[in-house]
Write an enzyme that holds these catalytic residues in place. Sequence first.
Site, PDB file in Angstrom:
ATOM      1  N   SER A 270       0.831  -1.201   0.000  1.00  0.00           N
ATOM      2  CA  SER A 270       0.000   0.000   0.000  1.00  0.00           C
ATOM      3  C   SER A 270       0.872   1.261   0.000  1.00  0.00           C
ATOM      4  CB  SER A 270      -0.974  -0.053   1.183  1.00  0.00           C
ATOM      5  OG  SER A 270      -1.976   0.921   1.077  1.00  0.00           O
TER       6      SER A 270
ATOM      7  N   ASP B  44      -9.862  -3.834  -5.046  1.00  0.00           N
ATOM      8  CA  ASP B  44      -9.095  -2.771  -4.406  1.00  0.00           C
ATOM      9  C   ASP B  44      -9.210  -1.493  -5.236  1.00  0.00           C
ATOM     10  OD1 ASP B  44      -7.200  -1.162  -3.164  1.00  0.00           O
ATOM     11  OD2 ASP B  44      -5.548  -2.588  -3.402  1.00  0.00           O
TER      12      ASP B  44
ATOM     13  N   HIS C  84      -7.910  -5.119  -0.852  1.00  0.00           N
ATOM     14  CA  HIS C  84      -6.748  -4.411  -0.319  1.00  0.00           C
ATOM     15  C   HIS C  84      -6.396  -4.980   1.064  1.00  0.00           C
ATOM     16  CE1 HIS C  84      -4.018  -0.999  -0.216  1.00  0.00           C
ATOM     17  NE2 HIS C  84      -4.273  -0.920   1.069  1.00  0.00           N
TER      18      HIS C  84
END
Length: 308
Positions: free
Chosen positions: A154, A250, A280
């Site tokens: 991320s 995501d 995610h």
Amino acid sequence: MAIDPVLKAILEAFPMLFGDLGTMTAQEVRAVFEQRDPLPGEDVASVEDLLVPGPEGPLPVRVYRPEGAADPAPVVVFFHGGGWVLGSIDSHDASCRGLANRTGAVFVSVDYRLAPEHPYPAAADDCYAATCWVADHATDLGVDPGRLAVAGDSAGGNLAAVVCQMARDSSGPAIVFQTLIYPVTDLDFDRWPSMEENADGPLLTREAMDWFARHYVGSLPFTDDPYAAPIRATDLSGLPPAHVSTAGHDPLRDEGAGYVEALAAAGVAVGYDNFATMIHGFVGFADLVPTAGEARDRIAAALRAGLA
């Protein structure tokens, strides 16, 4: 494809909601995030917490050495996710243990400074400084500076990509591989269809990404700054080989895929996996959801090959 049914059941049983981000401070969101009890990670041969020099003072890092690691071992400098606002070496302890065990590499996880108290470029500067320190102290760590990789998930994937650009631009450490797990590569979220398609999550939403970016870069003209949005670099040639992983559900899926295309167009060797049934943050579910565990294994295999 639909969300993996095992993962969907976990999300329904334990919803992970922050509430109305528009009314919450970073400190309030952190308090909610830190209420979660992190899953225990796998055993490794040793874990050591250190303080290393950072741009604005000592920087905590955690060193994981798996059983049977070579001497010297390959090494991975890891940057945790959390939108540059949340997360720590503790929140990603299990992820680092699992990846270290599956790659045979020593992992050095970096507790970089968080926004908004420390906005851009503090996190990037810290991560680059830690990577330089690892390269410079390879003998002390028992690692091979010729097999040094960076990795992150991320916002940490963003930082790993940025560190590679910084190292290239500054003739810094010779990074041999980069592993980017559902990375943030752009900060112009209107460009990417998955931001609309997956705007309501689960786990990560379009609203949350806007909130994170606002706290990290504030009002800076960030969209054209490659050290904030690595896909905006005018030249991506000369970067280390990469492996990028995205998740079908995501909001960040398409900008991760876009970075793959941009790297390939610049002549960088890059592998790509989109895990269509995942969300995610799926690496955090690897010990609970079999398909997430299989995805982690694929990520680790690509990293292990990149360090060979």
